[in-house]
Design a protein around this motif. Structure first.
Motif, PDB file in Angstrom:
ATOM      1  N   THR A  82      30.895  16.160  98.483  1.00 56.86           N
ATOM      2  CA  THR A  82      30.799  17.712  98.561  1.00 56.86           C
ATOM      3  C   THR A  82      29.732  17.991  99.665  1.00 56.86           C
ATOM      4  O   THR A  82      30.106  19.033 100.044  1.00 56.86           O
ATOM      5  N   TYR A  83      28.938  16.919 100.179  1.00 59.11           N
ATOM      6  CA  TYR A  83      28.071  17.553 101.234  1.00 59.11           C
ATOM      7  C   TYR A  83      28.433  16.857 102.560  1.00 59.11           C
ATOM      8  O   TYR A  83      27.743  16.894 103.524  1.00 59.11           O
ATOM      9  N   LEU A 193      25.804   8.892  98.280  1.00 57.57           N
ATOM     10  CA  LEU A 193      27.088   9.555  97.964  1.00 57.57           C
ATOM     11  C   LEU A 193      26.571  10.805  96.955  1.00 57.57           C
ATOM     12  O   LEU A 193      25.893  10.445  95.985  1.00 57.57           O
ATOM     13  N   ALA A 194      27.213  12.047  97.098  1.00 58.89           N
ATOM     14  CA  ALA A 194      27.114  12.937  96.085  1.00 58.89           C
ATOM     15  C   ALA A 194      28.140  13.134  95.441  1.00 58.89           C
ATOM     16  O   ALA A 194      29.329  12.314  95.443  1.00 58.89           O
ATOM     17  N   HIS A 195      28.319  14.249  94.471  1.00 62.21           N
ATOM     18  CA  HIS A 195      29.402  14.469  93.877  1.00 62.21           C
ATOM     19  C   HIS A 195      30.645  14.720  94.411  1.00 62.21           C
ATOM     20  O   HIS A 195      30.721  15.298  95.573  1.00 62.21           O
ATOM     21  N   PRO A 196      31.796  14.410  94.103  1.00 65.14           N
ATOM     22  CA  PRO A 196      33.176  14.469  94.843  1.00 65.14           C
ATOM     23  C   PRO A 196      33.432  16.007  95.092  1.00 65.14           C
ATOM     24  O   PRO A 196      33.108  16.718  94.388  1.00 65.14           O
ATOM     25  N   THR A 197      34.262  16.074  96.570  1.00 62.78           N
ATOM     26  CA  THR A 197      34.681  17.040  96.867  1.00 62.78           C
ATOM     27  C   THR A 197      35.518  17.939  95.897  1.00 62.78           C
ATOM     28  O   THR A 197      36.453  17.447  95.192  1.00 62.78           O
ATOM     29  N   GLY A 198      35.131  19.098  95.613  1.00 59.50           N
ATOM     30  CA  GLY A 198      36.047  20.008  94.598  1.00 59.50           C
ATOM     31  C   GLY A 198      35.282  20.127  93.053  1.00 59.50           C
ATOM     32  O   GLY A 198      36.052  20.750  92.271  1.00 59.50           O
TER      33      GLY A 198
END
Length: 402
Positions: A82-83, A193-198
């Motif tokens: 997400t980032y 790693l951050a939370h997934p895109t979307g």
């Protein structure tokens, strides 16, 4: 009891809770045997997935089985989230987790993280959920060993300083509330790693998290096999308990200090797992807007509490005092399952987290320990509904005869 349902008092509710717990305990040994058999029966179906290097079991057995595996993918590679994007140059050997779920997935893939957030679940003062502790012990990294992960507090958000002090070479927050500012600070320490895109914060499913973490560790094959094995265990549990199929549910947290009712949406892990067990959202919660991807909970006006009718009312509450207070609050006491004494009040933080922090480690524990309580609550609710309908019909017939 002021402004509450006259037919149910606190003693009735207490007896109802104890009855369901007794029923759950009575099922416990046979359920354990059944689950063990289900995993054994499913192993053949998983052989093709396991042949590529993954484990065909779930929980601590999977962790132990994966411990001897190494990365099967080539580095470097880049992961989108997400980032932005993060490049992982080589197989990580010092992995720090931002959330409990990320830590559980790392452990289930046979890797001991160098750091993970502590939890405060239960009265025994432990730093981890029981399924995490069991899996760490299977890896020879129990809390009484020098191989155990360091723990840091997550009470006030991401502890960047504590994580940085561990000198990680990978930081995982795939299932976390990591802000963009947190991400920038952590990225200055190590690839992050951050939370997934979307996906929203804490909104990625346990399957998505497992696959993403497996990819980051270079263990995609093991992660995919782990998802299949854990899914098989959950679906086998559902099959073994046909009362779950098609049962309606309302999952909520009640804050008695307001009071207020927060319904968990279908994006929340609790609802995701209940759905995988075969339950469906009740009409009242669908009308309240729980079928959304933009939030983990939605508020239900207290004036609509009486409409909260479901086969299973799963209520996460603070403690026994809160349960009593709910029965004493006029609007809350008229919720059908509360009035009937069949609501499943979840005051045990460990049981609540087996759904809320769903992972390949927590779900086997949930299937063995918490699902029997869910089954008992549904059975009690349906029995109460049948008795109420019969009483109404009898009363109607009597009135007509007179």
């Amino acid at each position: 009891m002021a402004d509450s349902v006259d037919s149910v008092d606190l003693a009735d509710r207490a007896r109802g809770v104890e009855h369901r717990r007794a029923a759950a305990r009575a099922r416990h040994l046979s359920r354990r045997s059944l689950l063990a058999g289900a995993v054994a029966a499913g192993s053949a179906a998983l052989l093709s997935a396991c042949a590529s290097g993954g484990s065909g079991t779930a929980g601590s057995s999977a962790a132990a089985g994966n411990a001897s595996q190494r990365a099967t993918e080539s580095f470097p590679f880049t992961v989108e989230h997400t980032y932005g994007s993060t490049t992982i140059e080589a197989e990580p050997t010092r992995v720090a987790a931002v959330s409990w779920v990320d830590a559980d997935v790392v452990i289930s893939l046979g890797v001991v993280p160098i750091g993970m957030p502590a939890v405060s679940a239960g009265d025994d003062g432990t730093d981890a959920h029981p399924w995490t502790t069991e899996a760490l012990e299977a890896l020879g990294a129990g809390w009484d060993t020098g191989s155990a992960p360091a723990v840091y507090s997550a009470a006030d958000g991401v502890d960047v300083e504590e994580i940085a002090a561990l000198e990680p070479d990978l930081i995982l927050g795939v299932h976390s509330g990591m802000s963009e500012k947190d991400y920038q600070r952590l990225s200055a320490v190590a690839p992050t790693l951050a939370h997934p895109t979307g996906a929203i914060a804490y909104g990625a499913s346990w399957e998505t998290v497992t696959v993403a973490v497996g990819r980051a560790l270079g263990r995609s094959a093991a992660a995919e096999a782990l998802v299949k094995a854990t899914t098989y265990l959950v679906t086998s549990t559902a099959t073994a308990n046909p009362v779950l199929s098609g049962a309606t549910y309302a999952a909520a947290q009640i804050d008695i200090s307001g009071p207020s009712i927060a319904l968990y949406t279908t994006t929340d892990s609790r609802s995701q797992v209940l759905g995988q067990l075969g339950l469906t959202p009740a009409p009242a919660v669908i009308a309240a807007g729980v079928d959304t991807e933009d939030a983990l909970s939605v508020d239900l006006p207290l004036e609509e509490a009486e409409q909260l009718n479901a086969d299973l009312l799963w209520l996460q509450v603070e403690d026994a005092a809160a349960v009593e207070a709910i029965g004493d609050e006029g609007r809350l006491s008229r919720i059908p399952a509360v009035a009937a004494g069949t609501a499943l009040f979840v005051t045990d933080e460990v049981a609540a987290m087996s759904l809320a922090a769903a992972s390949p480690l927590s779900l086997p524990w949930c299937c063995e320990n918490h699902v029997p309580e869910i089954v008992a609550a549904i059975e009690a609710g349906r029995a109460a509904a049948t008795a109420s309908a019969a009483a109404t019909a009898t009363a109607g017939a009597s009135a007509a005869a007179s």
